[in-house]
Design an enzyme around this catalytic site. Sequence first.
Site, PDB file in Angstrom:
ATOM      1  N   CYS A 402       1.226  -1.066  -0.232  1.00 14.89           N
ATOM      2  CA  CYS A 402      -0.119   0.121   0.426  1.00 14.89           C
ATOM      3  C   CYS A 402       0.593   1.190   0.286  1.00 14.89           C
ATOM      4  O   CYS A 402       1.806   1.837  -1.208  1.00 14.89           O
ATOM      5  CB  CYS A 402      -0.766   0.149   1.466  1.00 14.89           C
ATOM      6  SG  CYS A 402      -2.354   1.102   0.819  1.00 14.89           S
ATOM      7  N   HIS A 528      -3.471  -4.897   0.758  1.00 16.83           N
ATOM      8  CA  HIS A 528      -3.248  -5.795   1.786  1.00 16.83           C
ATOM      9  C   HIS A 528      -3.128  -7.028   1.985  1.00 16.83           C
ATOM     10  O   HIS A 528      -4.068  -7.515   2.114  1.00 16.83           O
ATOM     11  CB  HIS A 528      -3.859  -5.527   2.566  1.00 16.83           C
ATOM     12  CG  HIS A 528      -3.333  -3.109   3.617  1.00 16.83           C
ATOM     13  ND1 HIS A 528      -2.135  -2.795   3.654  1.00 16.83           N
ATOM     14  CD2 HIS A 528      -4.914  -2.659   3.023  1.00 16.83           C
ATOM     15  CE1 HIS A 528      -2.487  -2.014   4.065  1.00 16.83           C
ATOM     16  NE2 HIS A 528      -3.914  -1.363   3.293  1.00 16.83           N
ATOM     17  N   GLU A 530      -1.712  -8.873   3.638  1.00 11.21           N
ATOM     18  CA  GLU A 530      -1.910  -9.476   4.527  1.00 11.21           C
ATOM     19  C   GLU A 530      -2.854 -10.678   5.889  1.00 11.21           C
ATOM     20  O   GLU A 530      -2.404 -11.311   6.239  1.00 11.21           O
ATOM     21  CB  GLU A 530      -0.666  -8.354   6.041  1.00 11.21           C
ATOM     22  CG  GLU A 530      -1.303  -7.995   5.767  1.00 11.21           C
ATOM     23  CD  GLU A 530      -1.344  -5.908   4.703  1.00 11.21           C
ATOM     24  OE1 GLU A 530      -0.664  -6.284   3.969  1.00 11.21           O
ATOM     25  OE2 GLU A 530      -1.434  -5.288   5.486  1.00 11.21           O
TER      26      GLU A 530
HETATM   27  N1  GLN Z   1      -2.034   6.568   2.605  1.00 13.93           N
HETATM   28  C1  GLN Z   1      -1.878   5.857   1.495  1.00 13.93           C
HETATM   29  C2  GLN Z   1      -3.257   5.910   0.743  1.00 13.93           C
HETATM   30  O1  GLN Z   1      -4.330   5.890   1.636  1.00 13.93           O
HETATM   31  C3  GLN Z   1      -1.387   4.760   1.636  1.00 13.93           C
HETATM   32  C4  GLN Z   1      -2.645   3.537   2.276  1.00 13.93           C
HETATM   33  C5  GLN Z   1      -2.083   2.336   3.172  1.00 13.93           C
HETATM   34  O2  GLN Z   1      -0.854   2.603   2.907  1.00 13.93           O
HETATM   35  N2  GLN Z   1      -3.287   1.971   3.605  1.00 13.93           N
HETATM   36  O3  GLN Z   1      -3.559   5.839  -0.495  1.00 13.93           O
END
Ligand code: GLN
Length: 555
Positions: A402, A528, A530
């Site tokens: 992310c 994500h 994970e």
């Molecule tokens: N802050 C980043 C976004 O909003 C990544 C978010 C995250 O890593 N969950 O796109």
Amino acid sequence: MIDQSIDQLIARVKEMQTKFIIVTGGVCSSIGKGVLTSSIGVLLKSSGYKLSVIKCDPYLNVDPGTMSPLEHGEVFVTNDGAETDLDLGHYERMLGIHLAQDSSISSGQIFQEVLEGERKGKYLGKCIQLVPHAANTVKQRLLEFALKHEVEYVLVEIGGTVGDMEGDLFLEAIRQLRMELGRQVMLAHLSYVPHLEWTGEVKTKPTQHSVMELKKAGLVPDCLFLRTEQPIPEKSVEKVALTCGVGRDFIFQVLTFEALAKLFVDLNEQNLCARIQQHFNHEEIKKADLSFWQTYISLIEQSSKELNIGLIAKYVGANDPYISIIEALKTAGFYQQRRVKVTVIDAELLEPGQEEHDQAWQQLKELDAILVPGGFDKRGVEGKVLAATWARENNVPFFGICLGMQVMLIEAARSLVGLEGANSTEIDPKTKHAVISLLDEQRGVTRKGASMRRGAYPCTMQPATKAQAAYGKPVIYERHRHRYEVNNAYRKSYEDAGLVFSGVYRDKELVEIAEFPDHRFMLGVQFHPEFCSTPRSPHPLFSAFVKAAVERKQQ
Ligand code: GLN
């Protein structure tokens, strides 16, 4: 009106014979209610019962989405995009089931529902009270859940510690359910039994007091779980039975094991599964088949070689903010006979001018692989970019999740595409090269928690890429929780610089996976992964990442 519908729900649940096991905790927090709830689930599931789980959190937030990970740990995201407590992660991993929004209840949600009902005139002029209205709302959620999922068992974990006024609403709802459903409800209480080093004794008094708190709320536990660092002598267990009024056969010890799976085996040996079935008057007492967990334990025991993987993170000092990532890394390691040691490095310290800068860089250089996890806000982002440069230039396996993928692309934009000052507009709203930005349709959404892409989305894989080889499928589904996206205006420049976008969400043409074909393993994902790794099926990308680290170390 609402009471009548509760009566109907109760009647239907009685007919269905759904069994509820309620897990409360006493003495102090962090003694493993989530782990215990998962363990009970594992034993029942391995005996062939169909079950699901609900977590009740006494806080007033509607969900943990807006809470600091340092305070509340990781926000676990379900397939339907719900932002939930990290305990749901334990349940999904250990039980191999998928949960959704209805498995996560907070006091905030209950009050929100009651107040919205009041504004809509639902209560027909009545004075609205905690009892019956709020308590009924809790009961309604639990009963509807049981009916909707058609499971034999519903496990309900009540967050917090018995005796805190925050939890009273849930305890009251449980008291009523117990009255209405009788032995269809089992109350399990987990308590801490301290061991005093200076006298060499274990102390059961805190447990006695914690059970007294439960009794004040009108609840007598059916079984007790004593969390302890060392085995409790029989004499003390008998004392607990007598003073708390719980049958000796229904008291279990919860010891601390390095491998959680050993707890399942140990609780099974203490006859927990049989006792639960006995409580519910099952005619046939089924035996739990724990063969998978036995194999998994041997796998862990065979994993002697260490692998040092770094998390370049914003939150240091507690593992909870990254618990699913750590679990996914460890699982992937065990399947390759490696014991993954996770070194959390404060990303900010990698930036010039920081006091412990040199030590942080020393730690970074010793790593076998680097993972940059998700995150929000700009603190530490430049340190993460520096870690990405190091990984790319030195062919060190790098996995960006992310925000971690966004960092990998910011680094590539600056170093390879030649876009000086390239950034995400989250970090630098005035950047000249907004390689990561909001979609046009998102601008103007200000309500917190409402503007994110959340939950599972399909991703179409690009053939002949590392990502596609890992998944071995043309389309995959992964969970999201972010606002910003790769800016498609820069995709061509990236590709010219050697990057490959190996996964895309076709409906909106959004980048999901990016990788460097010539690097040992440098790959970033917008989602994500994970959240979908379990001991039974380690996540393919985590496996590929760990494999790259093993290969590098062997050379
Ligand atoms: N802050 C980043 C976004 O909003 C990544 C978010 C995250 O890593 N969950 O796109």
